[in-house]
Enzyme design. Structure first.
Site, short mmCIF file in Angstrom:
data_model
loop_
_atom_site.label_atom_id
_atom_site.label_comp_id
_atom_site.label_asym_id
_atom_site.label_seq_id
_atom_site.Cartn_x
_atom_site.Cartn_y
_atom_site.Cartn_z
N CYS A 18 40.59 52.86 34.79
CA CYS A 18 41.68 53.78 33.41
C CYS A 18 42.33 54.62 34.07
CB CYS A 18 40.04 54.47 32.88
SG CYS A 18 39.33 53.98 32.92
N LYS A 75 45.08 53.76 37.44
CA LYS A 75 45.06 52.70 36.34
C LYS A 75 46.72 53.37 35.37
CE LYS A 75 44.96 51.58 32.62
NZ LYS A 75 43.46 50.68 32.21
N GLU A 115 47.67 44.28 32.30
CA GLU A 115 48.30 46.02 33.65
C GLU A 115 49.13 45.93 34.08
OE1 GLU A 115 45.05 48.48 29.97
OE2 GLU A 115 44.44 47.74 32.63
N HIS A 129 58.67 61.49 10.08
CA HIS A 129 60.14 60.43 9.99
C HIS A 129 60.99 61.40 11.55
CE1 HIS A 129 63.16 57.34 8.76
NE2 HIS A 129 64.06 58.98 9.14
N GLU A 174 55.12 56.24 11.29
CA GLU A 174 55.36 56.28 10.03
C GLU A 174 55.19 54.59 8.84
OE1 GLU A 174 58.89 57.26 7.97
OE2 GLU A 174 59.98 57.01 10.12
P1 NDP Z 1 38.92 40.53 30.89
O1 NDP Z 1 37.35 40.32 30.66
O2 NDP Z 1 39.34 41.01 30.37
O3 NDP Z 1 40.07 39.50 31.31
C1 NDP Z 1 39.52 37.87 32.12
C2 NDP Z 1 40.44 37.40 32.67
O4 NDP Z 1 40.52 36.34 33.74
C3 NDP Z 1 40.73 36.06 31.66
O5 NDP Z 1 42.04 36.04 31.13
C4 NDP Z 1 39.95 35.29 31.86
O6 NDP Z 1 40.25 34.39 31.01
C5 NDP Z 1 40.26 35.02 32.88
N1 NDP Z 1 39.39 34.75 34.06
C6 NDP Z 1 37.71 34.52 34.07
N2 NDP Z 1 37.28 33.68 34.90
C7 NDP Z 1 38.15 32.84 35.33
C8 NDP Z 1 38.33 31.60 36.42
N3 NDP Z 1 37.48 32.29 36.89
N4 NDP Z 1 39.28 31.27 36.61
C9 NDP Z 1 41.19 31.63 36.04
N5 NDP Z 1 41.08 32.52 34.99
C10 NDP Z 1 39.35 33.44 34.69
O7 NDP Z 1 38.81 41.09 32.45
P2 NDP Z 1 39.49 41.73 33.42
O8 NDP Z 1 38.98 41.79 34.93
O9 NDP Z 1 41.21 42.29 33.42
O10 NDP Z 1 38.94 43.58 33.03
C11 NDP Z 1 37.23 43.33 33.19
C12 NDP Z 1 36.70 44.27 31.86
O11 NDP Z 1 37.42 46.18 32.15
C13 NDP Z 1 37.46 44.30 30.76
O12 NDP Z 1 36.98 43.27 29.61
C14 NDP Z 1 37.57 46.12 29.54
O13 NDP Z 1 36.22 46.18 29.29
C15 NDP Z 1 37.62 46.29 30.69
N6 NDP Z 1 38.98 46.99 31.03
C16 NDP Z 1 39.66 48.67 30.34
C17 NDP Z 1 40.60 48.38 30.17
C18 NDP Z 1 40.98 48.82 29.30
O14 NDP Z 1 40.57 49.97 28.65
N7 NDP Z 1 42.55 49.30 28.90
C19 NDP Z 1 41.02 47.88 31.22
C20 NDP Z 1 40.90 47.68 32.30
C21 NDP Z 1 39.43 46.96 32.69
P3 NDP Z 1 39.65 33.54 29.96
O15 NDP Z 1 40.48 34.47 28.35
O16 NDP Z 1 40.52 32.07 29.38
O17 NDP Z 1 38.16 33.58 30.33
#
Ligand code: NDP
Length: 457
Positions: A47, A50, A180, A431, A436
């Site tokens: 976080c 990032k 992100e 405003h 708002e």
């Molecule tokens: P996410 O679970 O958010 O997203 C994973 C992505 O990878 C999805 O689009 C998924 O697709 C795809 N995916 C998974 N497996 C494969 C594969 N084998 N081939 C291709 N695509 C794949 O994970 P992130 O890694 O982005 O983040 C992890 C976690 O960290 C988040 O879920 C969140 O909990 C936390 N986080 C929170 C943040 C915040 O609060 N701002 C910022 C960053 C991370 P599909 O949808 O099709 O399964």
């Protein structure tokens, strides 16, 4: 039996540090071990850095936008090594702040990996120590799909320490980290391709926002590849080549897996203590954070429930109060707000339209933010309320647009307190702001479960 510690915490991230600090503050004798970096993923490779990267990217876009307000700007290229050095200094400061907090609270700190020897004994830094209670707060790690050439790609852990900014980046994954970092690299001047399996990024978020985000990413120059899976990666001259399921390939300097995370439960000796883990590696817990062994607890991302820093810190605090503060309590995972720091950001609280029961009222607005009337940048803000058709309670609020995270944080208080749409309507707006709009949405856009007529479309 006398133990060396009342509580031993394994893992010095958001959950573990909060637990150890508050427990020690309640007078418990606490030990805490961290083998990598204090503050865990959030502070070091999540976080915090990032958000600094997002800010760096936004400065570049703001420099472009300034011309609309009369500024003559000569925008030079971004100095990645200089920025990373500044970022590293800030992270080092935060690491020190975390250990300082623990020391001042009276916790004993171990800069070492800790493993379980049995249900009350921990091996740490070459010693065996015992504890009446043990908490596992070891977090998670990014995972790579097991495709040929997967080791040619980086993961988010690597992204924060790249020696130089790659000119061409392929992000794989349309989740939080994928969108992100797509925004970060594009904002800093890289050519970015974003590959994801679904029709829209951010599965699970509200569809109007997902579509709006896809439009915004395209407007930022990011090339979207919806409905695509990565098949294999290979070296191609000086570049890396990603083959997609549609038969096409993309060449890039950097291929980045943002394909989810898994709990850190291997090599902890959990089996020596009899702690059960689920097939994906998560530690199952009850509402009081207890594993199947009643004096061993687990919290934060290692439980793989809602993997967000503020949830982890809330869990740490609640467990410390429960065990040593004479204030037993859990943490509700209902109505947890969250934000995605895409450019523009997106934030959400409560249920989506797809999850809303029939009869729920939808209020939706989409507009060009005031700033971009002058900059000419193609960027739309989307704001949406979902209102229970029977009780008039606001059960979902979603926003894509500048300051979305800041705005939804306030809305989350209202929704948590059970505010109705009438409460929103009675509130005087500030405003001129985007916020708002949340208190001036008067016209119902549609009703869940009622077919949309041609005239209403
Ligand atoms: P996410 O679970 O958010 O997203 C994973 C992505 O990878 C999805 O689009 C998924 O697709 C795809 N995916 C998974 N497996 C494969 C594969 N084998 N081939 C291709 N695509 C794949 O994970 P992130 O890694 O982005 O983040 C992890 C976690 O960290 C988040 O879920 C969140 O909990 C936390 N986080 C929170 C943040 C915040 O609060 N701002 C910022 C960053 C991370 P599909 O949808 O099709 O399964």
């Amino acid at each position: 039996m006398n133990h060396d510690f009342d509580l031993f915490v394994i893992g010095g991230g958001s959950a573990g540090v909060r637990l150890a600090r508050i427990a020690a503050g309640h007078g418990a004798k606490v030990g805490i071990a961290e083998s990598r970096f204090w503050g865990g993923t959030c502070v070091n490779i999540g976080c915090v850095p990032k958000k600094l990267l997002v800010m760096a990217a936004e400065y570049g876009l703001a420099a472009d936008d300034a011309a609309g307000f009369g500024w003559h700007m000569n925008k030079h290229t971004h100095d990645w090594p200089r920025f990373i050095a500044a970022k590293n200094l800030e992270i080092a400061r935060l690491n020190g702040a975390y250990t300082g907090l623990l020391e001042r609270a009276g916790a004993k700190i171990f800069n070492a990996k800790a493993t379980l020897h049995n249900a009350h004994t921990i091996e740490v830094a070459g010693h065996k120590v015992t504890a009446a209670r043990i908490a596992i707060a070891t977090g998670g790690h990014p995972i790579r799909p097991d495709i040929p050439g997967c080791n040619l790609a980086i993961i988010s852990d690597d992204a924060f320490y790249l020696p130089e900014r790659p000119q061409r980046v392929v992000m794989i994954g349309g989740g939080y980290i994928g969108v992100e970092f797509a925004g970060i690299f594009a904002g800093l001047g890289s050519k970015v391709d974003l590959v994801y399996r679904q029709p829209h990024p951010l599965r699970g978020f509200d569809t109007d926002l997902r579509c709006g985000l896809a439009e915004a990413l395209t407007a930022n120059g990011i090339c979207l590849h919806p409905g695509q899976s990565p098949l294999r990666i290979e070296s191609a001259g000086g570049a890396k080549r990603l083959h997609l399921s549609n038969g096409h390939h993309i060449d890039a300097d950097c291929i980045f897996f943002a394909t989810g995370r898994a709990p850190n439960t291997s090599d902890l000796g959990l089996e020596h203590a009899g702690v059960t883990i689920a097939p994906g590696g998560a530690i199952p817990i009850d509402e009081a954070f207890r594993t199947n062994i009643p004096h061993i607890f687990a919290l934060g991302d290692v439980t793989d429930r809602l993997n967000l820093t503020p949830v982890a810190t809330a869990e740490g605090h609640a467990l410390a109060d429960t065990l040593f503060g004479d204030n037993p309590r859990g943490v509700s995972l209902n109505n947890v707000p969250s934000a995605v720091f895409s450019i523009p950001p997106l934030a959400t609280i409560g249920i989506t339209e797809d999850e809303a029961p029939d009869g729920s009222k939808i209020y939706l607005t989409r507009f060009t933010p005031m700033r971009h009337a002058l900059t000419g940048r193609h960027r739309k803000t989307i704001m949406k309320l979902i209102v229970d058709g029977e009780t008039d309670k606001v059960i979902g609020a979603h926003m894509l647009g500048e300051d979305a995270a800041e705005i939804i944080q306030g809305i989350a208080i209202a929704i948590g307190a059970g505010a109705t749409k009438a409460d929103f309507d009675h509130t005087i707006g500030i405003h001129p702001t985007a916020a708002e709009e949340f208190v001036t949405l008067r016209t119902e856009t549609r009703r869940v479960g009622t077919p949309v007529t041609k005239a209403a479309e």
